[in-house]
Design a protein around this motif. Structure first.
Motif, short mmCIF file in Angstrom:
data_model
loop_
_atom_site.label_atom_id
_atom_site.label_comp_id
_atom_site.label_asym_id
_atom_site.label_seq_id
_atom_site.Cartn_x
_atom_site.Cartn_y
_atom_site.Cartn_z
N THR A 350 0.84 -1.21 0.00
CA THR A 350 0.00 0.00 0.00
C THR A 350 0.86 1.25 0.00
O THR A 350 0.59 2.22 -0.72
CB THR A 350 -0.93 0.00 1.23
OG1 THR A 350 -1.80 -1.13 1.16
CG2 THR A 350 -1.76 1.28 1.29
N TRP A 351 1.92 1.24 0.82
CA TRP A 351 2.83 2.38 0.90
C TRP A 351 3.49 2.66 -0.46
O TRP A 351 3.52 3.80 -0.92
CB TRP A 351 3.87 2.12 1.98
CG TRP A 351 4.94 3.18 2.08
CD1 TRP A 351 6.24 3.09 1.70
CD2 TRP A 351 4.77 4.50 2.62
NE1 TRP A 351 6.91 4.26 1.95
CE2 TRP A 351 6.03 5.16 2.52
CE3 TRP A 351 3.70 5.20 3.17
CZ2 TRP A 351 6.23 6.46 2.96
CZ3 TRP A 351 3.90 6.51 3.60
CH2 TRP A 351 5.14 7.12 3.50
N LEU A 352 3.96 1.62 -1.11
CA LEU A 352 4.64 1.80 -2.39
C LEU A 352 3.69 2.35 -3.45
O LEU A 352 4.09 3.15 -4.31
CB LEU A 352 5.25 0.48 -2.86
CG LEU A 352 6.41 -0.07 -2.01
CD1 LEU A 352 6.83 -1.45 -2.51
CD2 LEU A 352 7.60 0.89 -2.02
N GLN A 353 2.43 1.92 -3.40
CA GLN A 353 1.45 2.36 -4.40
C GLN A 353 1.10 3.84 -4.26
O GLN A 353 0.53 4.44 -5.17
CB GLN A 353 0.17 1.53 -4.27
CG GLN A 353 0.34 0.09 -4.72
CD GLN A 353 -0.82 -0.80 -4.30
OE1 GLN A 353 -1.86 -0.29 -3.86
NE2 GLN A 353 -0.65 -2.10 -4.43
N ASP A 356 5.10 7.53 -6.98
CA ASP A 356 5.34 7.27 -8.39
C ASP A 356 6.43 6.23 -8.60
O ASP A 356 6.38 5.43 -9.55
CB ASP A 356 5.71 8.58 -9.09
CG ASP A 356 5.67 8.46 -10.60
OD1 ASP A 356 4.79 7.76 -11.12
OD2 ASP A 356 6.54 9.06 -11.25
N THR A 357 7.41 6.22 -7.69
CA THR A 357 8.51 5.25 -7.79
C THR A 357 8.82 4.68 -6.41
O THR A 357 8.51 5.30 -5.38
CB THR A 357 9.79 5.91 -8.33
OG1 THR A 357 10.27 6.88 -7.38
CG2 THR A 357 9.54 6.59 -9.67
N ALA A 362 10.78 5.09 -0.66
CA ALA A 362 11.87 4.82 0.28
C ALA A 362 12.44 6.11 0.85
O ALA A 362 12.79 6.19 2.03
CB ALA A 362 12.97 4.02 -0.42
N GLY A 363 12.50 7.16 0.00
CA GLY A 363 13.03 8.44 0.46
C GLY A 363 12.16 9.06 1.53
O GLY A 363 12.67 9.57 2.55
#
Length: 668
Positions: A350-353, A356-357, A362-363
């Motif tokens: 969910t977090w990654l979605q 955009d990248t 991660a940043g």
């Protein structure tokens, strides 16, 4: 609301200013429900200059007639503009000279030439009453700065009004006494009455602080909004209302009041930290509303997607940066950043979605981690500093709870954290315990740190379940007729019919508004005692509010009904909480100057304020009434009118309908 009128007197330059006041200013003030006077009212009293300065500062509204170049008018207008940023209204007579005949004396002085003013016809001032009335109504509630001084110097702060008109000591004593006795409705009564005097600001502030400290949020809202109606930018009022509206569940109004506070040019770092922390708390409340779903994973995903915890954490951190002694905001920032990291770990997809990248995700996660580590270090130092500043042997309950919260977020062993809560909450009041529990329940809702949450919650005292109050029922009604009354109003023979009607009215309310109710009424023979007895039958607790101590009250309001009513009164005051307004029918010393007001009118207002102070979401008035004026001030008609002005639902039991003897009703 108080007004002060700055104007010339008598006939000057062909204008009869006394006539203008009589036919234009006075009718408009009355129409706007504003009390007002001029320096003429203080000519005979003491130092006119000192009194004038006081009025120019403390009057809620100043009307200045700038029709002619009158030195006194412009002197007083200048003082007002230097003391108050708002609520100064200018009027001016229309110039009737031909343009070529006009001189400098016919022009508005340069310094206020751009200010708006109402123009009137000095030969027919009454023609402008409607326009002035509308202007005064808008000025009463307006927030525009009309003082050129305050417009030019935005950081200028108004003088402390209490220095020119301090709150009378007797009033302050009455506030302290009501607070110490838990007479919450009396606090509202005192706030209501303070609004009649030039020292209203100090009076409202004193009562509002007391109501706020006693967590009487509905009453506090009423009091602080009265103050804010006069001073929209009052920093303390806006900060207090930020909390009050939050507690009442209106986060939008809370945010609005907090924004006013943050815009105040003289706000301190500590006050800014408080306002930002309250804004952050509103974001946290909104996030928790979104934490819906049958399982923790669904709730976590909803909160993450909303990004509200991220926003709240940023506001809390900003608050902490404003004042590192404000460890409450730092603690909440640490709590939310830690929780965000836990949720990200649990709901990685969910977090990654949300980005955009993967690199961007991660940043941002790294930024949260860095912020969390910085907060943990600085907050630890802040808490240590707070502990070191405690005097030897003193105890700060909230500091101890905050230390336990800090351990919850940073300690290694669950048992150590649970022990910290056990020690901190020893002897704490239920509200304090519930507040500390709420911090941990945020984690519980989202399924984070489950073993630690379980260990800590197990160490808390059992939750106290107090049923929420659903409604407050205020009663007013006629006393039983004294023997030989010329025009019967409540004959003793109608007692059964009155009881039946009151019982039906109360029963209907209990059916339509399920939940806990409370009844509030006086103790006179007749309607009052019947209401208390009916409520007892129906399982509704009541409060008895007496105008006078029991002995004098029996003499004035019970004894004429006969020995049985006295017996019933004595039984009532043994079974229900009793409050007494005053020792006699005399008004308090600080209010002796108030004409046309007595203790019976005070009692009616007190009854309504008692209902507000209960915090019940619904307040209703039941009135056993003949629809006529009473035998004196403060009767049933007065209370019905007051209730209707406040928007209370009113159930009038007309005696012409309730009583079976229609011949009696027709005589009324």
């Amino acid at each position: 609301m108080q007004a002060f009128v700055v104007r010339p007197f008598g006939i000057k330059n062909g204008i009869n200013f006394d006539n203008v006041h009589e036919k234009l200013i006075d009718p408009a003030l009355k129409g706007a429900e504003i009390n007002g006077g001029t320096t003429g009212s203080i000519m005979e009293a003491g130092n006119i200059r000192a009194d004038m300065f006081q009025l120019l500062l403390l009057a809620d509204l100043v009307i200045a007639d700038i029709s002619i170049h009158n030195a006194n008018v412009f002197y007083e207008l200048g003082i007002r503009h230097a003391l108050r940023p708002r609520q100064t209204y200018l009027i001016r007579a229309a110039v009737t000279k031909l343009k070529e005949q006009q001189g400098p004396e016919d022009q508005v002085p340069f310094d206020i030439a751009t200010d708006r003013y109402l123009q009137y016809d000095s030969n027919s001032p009454e023609a402008s009453v409607a326009a002035l009335l509308q202007g005064l109504k808008e000025t009463k509630t307006g927030t525009t700065i009309d003082s050129p001084v305050f417009r030019s110097l935005p950081r200028l702060r108004e003088p402390d009004h209490s220095q020119l008109s301090p709150v009378p000591g007797e009033f302050a004593n009455d506030v302290d006494l009501a607070a110490s006795r838990g007479e919450t409705g009396k606090l509202g009564l005192l706030a209501y009455e303070a609004g009649w005097f030039l020292w209203q600001t100090g009076g409202l502030r004193l009562v509002g602080r007391t109501q706020f400290d006693q967590r009487l949020m509905k009453s506090a809202r009423q009091t602080w909004e009265k103050l804010r109606a006069v001073y929209p930018d009052d920093l303390e009022a806006n900060l207090k209302l930020g909390t009050v509206y939050q507690k009442l569940g209106d986060d939008k109004l809370s945010d609005q009041r907090l924004q006013y506070a943050l815009q105040c040019p003289t706000i301190s770092n500590q006050e800014r930290a408080e306002a930002l922390a309250l804004q952050a708390s509103n974001e946290k409340v909104r996030a928790r509303r979104l934490a819906q779903g049958s399982d923790a994973s669904t709730r976590r995903k909803a909160v993450l997607r909303s990004q509200l915890y991220d926003k709240a954490a940023g506001l809390y951190r900003k608050a902490f940066e404003q004042d590192l002694n404000h460890y409450y905001s730092g603690l909440n920032a640490l709590c939310l950043t830690s929780l965000l990291l836990d949720m990200i770990a649990a709901e990685r997809d969910t977090w990654l979605q949300m980005f955009d990248t993967d690199e961007e995700a991660a940043g941002h996660e790294k930024e949260i981690q860095v912020s969390r580590n910085e907060l943990a270090a600085s907050l630890g130092m802040s808490l240590k500093a707070a502990v070191s500043q405690l005097q030897t042997g003193s105890k700060d309950l909230w500091l101890e709870i905050s230390q336990a919260d800090y351990k919850f977020l940073t300690a290694s062993r669950d048992a150590a954290v649970a022990s910290a809560y056990t020690a901190a909450l020893s002897g704490a009041k239920p509200l304090t315990i519930d507040s500390a529990r709420a911090q941990i329940e945020i984690y519980q809702e989202l399924g984070a740190r489950a073993s630690r949450v379980d260990a800590c919650l197990a160490s808390f005292p059992p939750r106290t379940q107090t049923p929420a109050l659903a409604q407050a029922i205020v009663f007013t009604g006629h006393m039983l007729d004294a023997p030989g009354r010329d025009k019967p109003r409540f004959p003793p023979s109608e007692e059964a019919n009155a009881r039946s009607a009151i019982k039906k009215a109360v029963s209907d309310l209990l059916v339509s508004i399920p939940g806990q109710a409370i009844g509030i009424a006086g103790g006179a023979c007749g309607g009052d005692i019947l209401f208390h007895e009916v409520c007892a039958e129906l399982g509704v607790p009541t409060r008895v509010l007496l105008t006078l101590p029991e002995g004098p009250f029996i003499a004035t309001s019970v004894k004429h009904g006969g020995p049985d009513w006295v017996k019933r009164f004595n039984a009532l005051i043994k079974s229900a909480p009793v409050q007494i307004l005053g020792e006699s029918e005399a008004l308090p010393p600080w209010m002796r100057e108030r004409p046309g007001y007595d203790v019976w009118q005070r009692t009616n207002i007190w009854l309504l304020e008692e209902a507000v102070s209960t915090g019940a979401p619904v307040q209703t008035l039941i009135a056993l009434w003949d629809g006529q004026s009473g035998d004196g001030p403060g009767g049933t008609k007065h209370l019905v009118e007051m209730a209707q002005q406040r928007g209370l639902s009113t159930n009038i039991l007309l005696t012409s309908v309730v009583f079976s003897d229609l011949a009696v009703a027709q005589k009324v």
